[in-house]
Design a protein around this motif. Sequence first.
Motif, short mmCIF file in Angstrom:
data_model
loop_
_atom_site.label_atom_id
_atom_site.label_comp_id
_atom_site.label_asym_id
_atom_site.label_seq_id
_atom_site.Cartn_x
_atom_site.Cartn_y
_atom_site.Cartn_z
N GLN A 288 0.65 -1.07 -0.17
CA GLN A 288 -0.01 0.06 -0.43
C GLN A 288 1.12 1.28 -0.29
N PRO A 293 -2.78 -0.74 -4.30
CA PRO A 293 -3.95 -1.54 -3.40
C PRO A 293 -3.98 -3.31 -3.63
N ARG A 307 -7.52 -1.17 4.83
CA ARG A 307 -8.50 -0.43 4.81
C ARG A 307 -10.12 -0.99 3.86
N HIS A 310 -11.85 0.80 1.39
CA HIS A 310 -11.09 2.21 1.78
C HIS A 310 -10.09 2.41 0.64
N THR A 311 -8.89 1.69 0.95
CA THR A 311 -7.36 0.77 0.51
C THR A 311 -7.26 -0.43 0.21
N ALA A 339 -8.16 5.16 -7.20
CA ALA A 339 -8.56 5.81 -6.81
C ALA A 339 -8.24 4.78 -4.93
N LEU A 340 -8.23 3.57 -4.93
CA LEU A 340 -7.93 3.03 -4.24
C LEU A 340 -6.02 2.77 -4.33
N ARG A 342 -4.63 5.48 -4.49
CA ARG A 342 -4.29 6.71 -3.97
C ARG A 342 -4.14 6.75 -2.57
N ARG A 343 -5.34 6.38 -2.28
CA ARG A 343 -5.43 6.35 -0.65
C ARG A 343 -4.71 5.09 0.11
N ALA A 344 -4.71 4.50 -0.79
CA ALA A 344 -3.24 3.32 0.36
C ALA A 344 -2.17 4.21 0.66
N ALA A 346 -1.65 7.25 0.59
CA ALA A 346 -1.40 8.62 1.81
C ALA A 346 -1.89 7.77 3.16
N PHE A 347 -2.41 6.73 3.28
CA PHE A 347 -3.04 5.83 4.12
C PHE A 347 -1.30 5.77 5.32
#
Length: 374
Positions: A288, A293, A307, A310-311, A339-340, A342-344, A346-347
């Motif tokens: 991640q 993802p 998540r 989300h991730t 999208a997953l 990017r969020r992974a 960032a998380f």
Amino acid sequence: MKVPSPVAFYPPLKSPRHPTPSGDRTMARLLMAALERAGARPELMSELRTFEPAGDPRRQAELREAGLREAERIVAQVGARPPAERPRAWFTYHVYYKAPDWIGPAVAGALGIPYLVAEGSRAGKRAGGPWAIGHEGAEAALDRADAILVLTGADREALERHRPAGQRLVDLPPFLDTAPWTPRVGPRPAGPARLVTVAMMRHGDKLASYRLLAAALGGSARDWTLDVIGDGEARPEVEAAFAGFGTRVRFLGRRDDRSALAAELRRADLFVWPAVNEAYGLALLEAQACGVPVLAGAFGGVADVVRDGHTGLLVRPGDAGAFTRALDSLLADPDRLAALSRRAAAFVHGERGLGSAAARLAGALEGVREAACA
């Protein structure tokens, strides 16, 4: 400038110097790095490995005696040091019935210092079986701990239920040194979806995960390739499980160098791992952090590192059909996958780095010191 405070560090399951890579070895190293960032000076006090996987009472008794002798040696060694060089706390990583801590409680008691455990697991059903001695040692250590740093929600439930009066439970979610694990820059190359998995090839749960992954991929209707990173004694069985896929599956062997592993991860679109009985899985965090993802089985503490929705996606444990359906839905939706991704990244970079872990460790150390002085 504040002088770092000495802290005794001990991992009964696997030393950070152990030659075989694993999640436990990595986390032991990460904890020592995070302790340093928290203002401590961790010292590896012993490399006595108390891991006893076979349920052999005689071997467990031998390890108990060896641990108590080691405790006596450490107390004598530390007692000969100037007071400023003696540890201010004892910190043990990973205590459970197969790897109890026979050393830390004895040394902490003799020196009059706080005793902390990171990743402690209680297993009451082991009290009367072949691991009874190991279970007794693990429970005694967890009962003695002034603070337990809890890595997963799965562990917290039993720790809360059996928490002695005055013991602190401090959440310490699994974390990384994120520096090597940076996301891919630039557009995704054309071609089939690139899947990746990273795991040792051992008999038992790891082999079960590989076989479950092969079964799930066999039902997929999408176009993909898979890179498998890992090695071990079960490699022939792992290769046999994927033999029907031909050149769609590549076996890359071990990647002990973190930069080389990160480069392989950055080439992937999705990390796939059924995670049979996985405690949590640092490889899932590493993926991640690289913007990859995760699709995984919702075993153990996996939900504490991925998540869901989300991730990545988590599916029902052990369900190959659910894994296939989730895989095909993700590969059919590139925008959702992006999208997953990017969020992974960032998380992990925002919440699961050394800085976040160091802050929690600093709070735990300060808390037990204040309690000791009260």
